[in-house]
Design a protein around this motif. Structure first.
Motif, mmCIF file in Angstrom:
data_model
loop_
_atom_site.group_PDB
_atom_site.id
_atom_site.type_symbol
_atom_site.label_atom_id
_atom_site.label_comp_id
_atom_site.label_asym_id
_atom_site.label_seq_id
_atom_site.Cartn_x
_atom_site.Cartn_y
_atom_site.Cartn_z
ATOM 1 N N TYR A 139 74.227 -15.708 66.445
ATOM 2 C CA TYR A 139 73.872 -17.125 66.431
ATOM 3 C C TYR A 139 73.137 -17.522 67.711
ATOM 4 C CZ TYR A 139 74.739 -22.187 65.885
ATOM 5 O OH TYR A 139 74.618 -23.547 65.763
ATOM 6 N N GLY A 140 73.667 -17.085 68.844
ATOM 7 C CA GLY A 140 73.039 -17.419 70.121
ATOM 8 C C GLY A 140 71.651 -16.830 70.253
ATOM 9 N N SER A 141 71.445 -15.640 69.704
ATOM 10 C CA SER A 141 70.132 -14.991 69.825
ATOM 11 C C SER A 141 69.061 -15.770 69.069
ATOM 12 C CB SER A 141 70.213 -13.552 69.306
ATOM 13 O OG SER A 141 70.498 -13.529 67.921
ATOM 14 N N VAL A 142 69.398 -16.276 67.882
ATOM 15 C CA VAL A 142 68.416 -17.058 67.119
ATOM 16 C C VAL A 142 68.111 -18.364 67.841
ATOM 17 C CG1 VAL A 142 67.967 -18.292 64.961
ATOM 18 C CG2 VAL A 142 69.051 -16.035 64.913
ATOM 19 N N ASN A 143 69.150 -19.069 68.278
ATOM 20 C CA ASN A 143 68.945 -20.362 68.943
ATOM 21 C C ASN A 143 68.118 -20.222 70.219
ATOM 22 O OD1 ASN A 143 70.458 -21.576 66.977
ATOM 23 N ND2 ASN A 143 72.333 -21.693 68.183
ATOM 24 N N THR A 144 68.293 -19.113 70.925
ATOM 25 C CA THR A 144 67.642 -18.939 72.224
ATOM 26 C C THR A 144 66.267 -18.285 72.112
ATOM 27 O OG1 THR A 144 69.814 -18.719 73.261
ATOM 28 C CG2 THR A 144 67.909 -17.972 74.537
ATOM 29 N N PHE A 145 66.113 -17.312 71.211
ATOM 30 C CA PHE A 145 64.917 -16.474 71.220
ATOM 31 C C PHE A 145 63.955 -16.731 70.068
ATOM 32 C CE2 PHE A 145 68.062 -13.523 73.376
ATOM 33 C CZ PHE A 145 67.600 -13.778 74.658
ATOM 34 N N ILE A 146 64.249 -17.688 69.180
ATOM 35 C CA ILE A 146 63.345 -17.920 68.056
ATOM 36 C C ILE A 146 61.966 -18.372 68.539
ATOM 37 C CG2 ILE A 146 64.183 -20.293 67.739
ATOM 38 C CD1 ILE A 146 62.914 -17.872 65.001
ATOM 39 N N ALA A 147 61.925 -19.172 69.619
ATOM 40 C CA ALA A 147 60.627 -19.628 70.136
ATOM 41 C C ALA A 147 59.828 -18.450 70.681
ATOM 42 C CB ALA A 147 60.839 -20.678 71.227
ATOM 43 N N MET A 148 60.512 -17.494 71.336
ATOM 44 C CA MET A 148 59.831 -16.314 71.863
ATOM 45 C C MET A 148 59.321 -15.431 70.730
ATOM 46 S SD MET A 148 62.215 -17.518 73.969
ATOM 47 C CE MET A 148 62.720 -17.659 75.695
ATOM 48 N N LEU A 149 60.122 -15.313 69.661
ATOM 49 C CA LEU A 149 59.690 -14.537 68.506
ATOM 50 C C LEU A 149 58.446 -15.166 67.887
ATOM 51 C CD1 LEU A 149 60.320 -12.265 66.387
ATOM 52 C CD2 LEU A 149 61.534 -14.033 65.088
ATOM 53 N N ALA A 150 58.445 -16.502 67.758
ATOM 54 C CA ALA A 150 57.287 -17.196 67.186
ATOM 55 C C ALA A 150 56.053 -16.995 68.059
ATOM 56 C CB ALA A 150 57.599 -18.681 67.040
ATOM 57 N N ALA A 151 56.227 -17.063 69.388
ATOM 58 C CA ALA A 151 55.091 -16.860 70.293
ATOM 59 C C ALA A 151 54.554 -15.438 70.174
ATOM 60 C CB ALA A 151 55.517 -17.148 71.728
ATOM 61 N N GLU A 152 55.455 -14.463 70.029
ATOM 62 C CA GLU A 152 55.041 -13.067 69.879
ATOM 63 C C GLU A 152 54.220 -12.874 68.605
ATOM 64 O OE1 GLU A 152 57.714 -9.592 71.073
ATOM 65 O OE2 GLU A 152 57.860 -9.541 68.879
ATOM 66 N N LYS A 153 54.554 -13.644 67.563
ATOM 67 C CA LYS A 153 53.841 -13.561 66.290
ATOM 68 C C LYS A 153 52.685 -14.557 66.204
ATOM 69 C CE LYS A 153 57.927 -12.094 63.620
ATOM 70 N NZ LYS A 153 57.362 -10.999 62.792
ATOM 71 N N SER A 154 52.434 -15.306 67.298
ATOM 72 C CA SER A 154 51.366 -16.318 67.366
ATOM 73 C C SER A 154 51.554 -17.402 66.301
ATOM 74 C CB SER A 154 49.982 -15.659 67.207
ATOM 75 O OG SER A 154 49.761 -14.719 68.235
ATOM 76 N N VAL A 155 52.818 -17.808 66.093
ATOM 77 C CA VAL A 155 53.139 -18.875 65.146
ATOM 78 C C VAL A 155 53.421 -20.152 65.930
ATOM 79 C CG1 VAL A 155 54.773 -19.675 63.403
ATOM 80 C CG2 VAL A 155 54.070 -17.270 63.443
ATOM 81 N N GLU A 156 52.742 -21.235 65.602
ATOM 82 C CA GLU A 156 52.908 -22.508 66.302
ATOM 83 C C GLU A 156 53.911 -23.406 65.561
ATOM 84 O OE1 GLU A 156 49.061 -24.199 66.705
ATOM 85 O OE2 GLU A 156 48.402 -22.748 68.227
ATOM 86 N N ASN A 157 54.354 -24.460 66.276
ATOM 87 C CA ASN A 157 55.287 -25.460 65.715
ATOM 88 C C ASN A 157 56.606 -24.839 65.260
ATOM 89 O OD1 ASN A 157 53.367 -27.611 65.994
ATOM 90 N ND2 ASN A 157 52.356 -26.870 64.135
ATOM 91 N N ALA A 158 57.093 -23.856 66.048
ATOM 92 C CA ALA A 158 58.338 -23.178 65.675
ATOM 93 C C ALA A 158 59.544 -24.107 65.774
ATOM 94 C CB ALA A 158 58.556 -21.957 66.569
#
Length: 395
Positions: free
Chosen positions: A224-243
């Protein structure tokens, strides 16, 4: 059978108090390290500011029994909320990295007390037959706070740190007012003597009889903590905006899942919620890993919301149902301790791992953690079923 009333004045006051408490917390979650960096804090100091909070909360929960015996649950809740107010005031009045570290310790102590005793009092207020449903509703305030408060906190910090800390203090005081509005009377119970320290340290960290859900809570805390903390980094790695929309959609589905999950738990037991919740969360992780667009992440957020909305209250209710009413404070402390241990340790290990392999591959390891969660839950389900059958044959 008559339906026991759930929506009492005391229950509504506790939901509001819990919501305001978590709003104050989430105002600061993404901002306190940014503020410390602006004061010239080193990387080590910033890491300490981020991590010491959780361990401070774990430490104070070791002494919940002592607090209940000496002062009662409500006074412990008041003390925790006042410590939260005092610590945020310290952030504002003493703008230095060392002072923030000290205040962060105090804040962790206050948050550890507040979350533990708010949940324990809620468990006492909620009718036992509707505890799963009630705990689900009790967490709604914290769910709203998680969705809205971080963005608002960042906005306030951009305007002024004083505004940020003033808002955090204000909502903490509102939490204190709502807690005071809950006029419950604590049951007078003959409590057994406090066990010797050498034999009770383990039980203070993990209440006796709750080992099964405790282990699952540690694993879920990491996931749970990993998603809450790192989802923005995952989106940036995939070049996805408005995460940030991930949490908006996820929170919506948390709202949908919690009432249904609570009723399901009350009728069929914890496993009826834990097993499908784990499957839903695993699906969310798998879709997140494969997603290469915002649409993919939002589909993942649906399963994230359904899974997290089911698992968090189910694990807490499971622990509360395994102990006597006079042990609700200890069971509540166990839940939050295990969640914090999983979250804090998981963030350190997984964050380090992400620096080497990237966030997409890191979330594959998170999937492994949640797969282990599901396997252990299935094992406990069948082990429990065998016990029930054995007991039935003996009758």
């Amino acid at each position: 059978m008559t339906c026991q009333k759930l929506w009492t004045r005391n229950f509504i006051a506790l939901i509001a108090a819990n919501g305001f408490l978590f709003a104050s917390f989430h105002f600061l979650l993404p901002t306190i390290t940014v503020y410390a960096a602006s004061l010239g804090a080193t990387g080590a100091q910033i890491g300490l500011i981020g991590g010491i909070f959780g361990y401070s909360a774990i430490f104070i929960r070791l002494f919940t029994d002592t607090g209940v015996r000496a002062f009662g649950k409500k006074k412990c809740l008041y003390a925790g909320l006042l410590l939260c107010v005092a610590s945020v005031l310290g952030y504002m009045l003493f703008p230095s990295a060392d002072a923030i570290i000290f205040a962060r310790v105090i804040h962790g102590l206050g948050f550890g007390l507040s979350t533990t005793f708010a949940a324990a009092i809620a468990a006492d207020v909620i009718p036992a037959a509707r505890r799963g449903e009630g705990i689900g509703y009790f967490g709604m305030g914290s769910t709203v706070a998680m969705a809205l408060a971080p963005a608002f906190g960042l906005y306030l910090l951009a305007e002024s740190a004083i505004w940020l800390f003033t808002a955090s203090i204000a909502v903490s005081l509102l939490a204190l007012m709502m807690a005071y509005a809950c006029k419950t009377k604590e049951a007078v119970t003959e409590l057994p003597p406090t066990p010797p320290l050498r034999s009770s340290i383990r039980n203070r960290l993990c209440e006796h009889g709750t080992a099964g859900p405790s282990l699952l809570t540690i694993l879920f805390g990491a996931g749970y903590g990993s998603v809450n903390t790192f989802i923005a980094m995952l989106a940036a790695e995939k070049s996805v905006e408005n995460a940030g929309l991930f949490f908006v959609i996820g929170t919506l589905f948390v709202f949908i899942s919690r009432p249904f999950g609570g009723r399901l738990l009350d009728r069929y037991g914890a496993f009826a919620v834990v097993l499908p919740g784990a499957v839903s969360y695993l699906l969310a992780l798998g879709i997140m890993i494969m997603a290469d667009s915002l649409t993919g992440l939002l589909v993942a957020s649906v399963f994230y919301g359904l899974g997290a909305g089911a698992l968090l209250p189910a694990l807490l209710t499971w622990m509360l149902n395994m102990v006597r009413s006079d042990r609700h404070s200890a069971a509540s402390a166990t839940f939050y301790n295990m969640l914090d241990i999983g979250t804090s340790t998981g963030l350190i290990v997984l964050g380090t791992l992400a620096g080497s392999v990237g966030y997409t591959h890191m979330f594959m390891y998170v999937m492994g953690i949640m797969a282990l969660f599901l396997l252990l839950a299935v094992f406990q389900y069948y082990h429990r079923s065998e016990q029930v059958l054995a007991e039935a044959e003996e009758l």
